[in-house]
Design an enzyme around this catalytic site. Structure first.
Site, PDB file in Angstrom:
ATOM      1  CG  HIS A 183      -2.750  -7.220   0.335  1.00  0.00           C
ATOM      2  ND1 HIS A 183      -2.559  -5.882   0.565  1.00  0.00           N
ATOM      3  CD2 HIS A 183      -1.635  -7.656  -0.332  1.00  0.00           C
ATOM      4  CE1 HIS A 183      -1.380  -5.511   0.071  1.00  0.00           C
ATOM      5  NE2 HIS A 183      -0.800  -6.565  -0.484  1.00  0.00           N
ATOM      6  CE1 TYR A 238       1.173 -14.083   5.257  1.00  0.00           C
ATOM      7  CE2 TYR A 238      -0.013 -12.042   5.648  1.00  0.00           C
ATOM      8  CZ  TYR A 238       1.177 -12.730   5.539  1.00  0.00           C
ATOM      9  OH  TYR A 238       2.375 -12.072   5.716  1.00  0.00           O
ATOM     10  CG  ASP A 243     -10.779  -8.102   7.966  1.00  0.00           C
ATOM     11  OD1 ASP A 243      -9.715  -8.316   7.329  1.00  0.00           O
ATOM     12  OD2 ASP A 243     -10.887  -7.218   8.837  1.00  0.00           O
ATOM     13  CG  HIS A 244      -8.461  -7.316   3.753  1.00  0.00           C
ATOM     14  ND1 HIS A 244      -8.131  -7.487   5.084  1.00  0.00           N
ATOM     15  CD2 HIS A 244      -7.292  -7.045   3.119  1.00  0.00           C
ATOM     16  CE1 HIS A 244      -6.831  -7.303   5.248  1.00  0.00           C
ATOM     17  NE2 HIS A 244      -6.292  -7.046   4.071  1.00  0.00           N
ATOM     18  CG  ASP A 295      -6.334  -4.118   1.807  1.00  0.00           C
ATOM     19  OD1 ASP A 295      -5.451  -4.832   1.282  1.00  0.00           O
ATOM     20  OD2 ASP A 295      -6.174  -3.492   2.874  1.00  0.00           O
ATOM     21  CG  HIS A 316      -4.471 -10.501   4.929  1.00  0.00           C
ATOM     22  ND1 HIS A 316      -3.486 -10.232   5.853  1.00  0.00           N
ATOM     23  CD2 HIS A 316      -4.315  -9.584   3.947  1.00  0.00           C
ATOM     24  CE1 HIS A 316      -2.756  -9.211   5.429  1.00  0.00           C
ATOM     25  NE2 HIS A 316      -3.233  -8.794   4.284  1.00  0.00           N
ATOM     26  CG  HIS A 368      -1.954  -1.087   1.171  1.00  0.00           C
ATOM     27  ND1 HIS A 368      -3.102  -0.997   0.426  1.00  0.00           N
ATOM     28  CD2 HIS A 368      -1.989  -2.304   1.764  1.00  0.00           C
ATOM     29  CE1 HIS A 368      -3.812  -2.107   0.572  1.00  0.00           C
ATOM     30  NE2 HIS A 368      -3.162  -2.918   1.372  1.00  0.00           N
TER      31      HIS A 368
HETATM   32 ZN    ZN Z   1      -3.602  -4.826   1.965  1.00  0.00          ZN
END
Ligand code: ZN
Length: 217
Positions: free
Chosen positions: A201, A193, A198-199, A166, A196, A159
């Protein structure tokens, strides 16, 4: 379509394998979502076999004559998909930067961060198409160091470079992670992972870094 193309990048010649130039690089950016599985298309301005194959996949994705040559048919489709600021129709710089207004304060220059975000958007456009033209929901894109630490992002997070994205909502996180493997994302982190669940990446790292154990990745 023609008038709309005046304000953004247009091509002045047909392109094919063996050619090179800045116009090839502009084409590579727009077909960067169509590399081989697991690959990242080089944006080197050289129309080699990988670029030809990416153009071919782009043509197949949109039902064009699949010949690997970038001519009027291919360029017109890109013009149709492209907004005046060169972003693809379904994504915007504003969606990719909810951190600040000038792309400053990250790990690279503001112009590099903005450019990396542009390339990620073309990859997302390809991914969106492959998933059946469904909207993709970006919860976070570019982050300055201060934005990144405010959300507890990893110290070397993509990012900070502008290419990190995301995705939340639907399709499912696993579906997103699995599909992303075909669209030029060498950095994929998802369910299973740490941090991660809840999204999903996505980003670009020099070597492949995929981990979404709950999704078989
Ligand atoms: Zn991310």
């Amino acid at each position: 379509m023609i008038s709309r193309s005046l304000n953004h990048h247009t091509w002045g010649r047909n392109l094919s394998q063996g050619m090179s130039g800045d116009d090839v690089r502009h084409l590579q950016i727009r077909v960067s979502g169509y590399p081989e599985y697991g690959a990242v298309l080089a944006l080197d301005g050289s129309y080699g076999p990988a670029t030809r194959a990416a153009v071919l996949r782009f043509q197949q994705a949109y039902g064009l004559t699949a010949d690997g040559l970038a001519g009027p048919q291919t360029f017109n489709k890109i013009y149709e998909l492209q907004d005046n600021d060169c972003t693809p129709a379904n994504f915007s710089y504003a969606e990719m930067n909810k951190c600040n207004s000038d792309w400053s304060g990250g790990a690279v220059s503001a112009s590099t961060a903005r450019f990396n975000a542009l390339v990620s958007m073309w990859k997302l456009q390809a991914m969106r198409r492959a998933l059946g033209n469904v909207p993709l929901n970006i919860s976070s894109g570019f982050r300055s160091y201060s934005c990144n630490s405010a959300v507890g992002g990893a110290a070397n997070s993509r990012h900070l470079y502008g290419d990190g994205v995301d995705l939340v909502g639907s399709p499912s996180f696993c579906r997103l992670a699995q599909q992303a493997r075909y669209h030029g994302f060498s950095n994929i982190l998802g369910p299973g992972y740490p941090g991660h669940n809840d999204h999903t990446h996505l980003g670009v790292t020099a070597s492949r870094s995929w981990s979404a154990p709950n999704c078989g990745i």
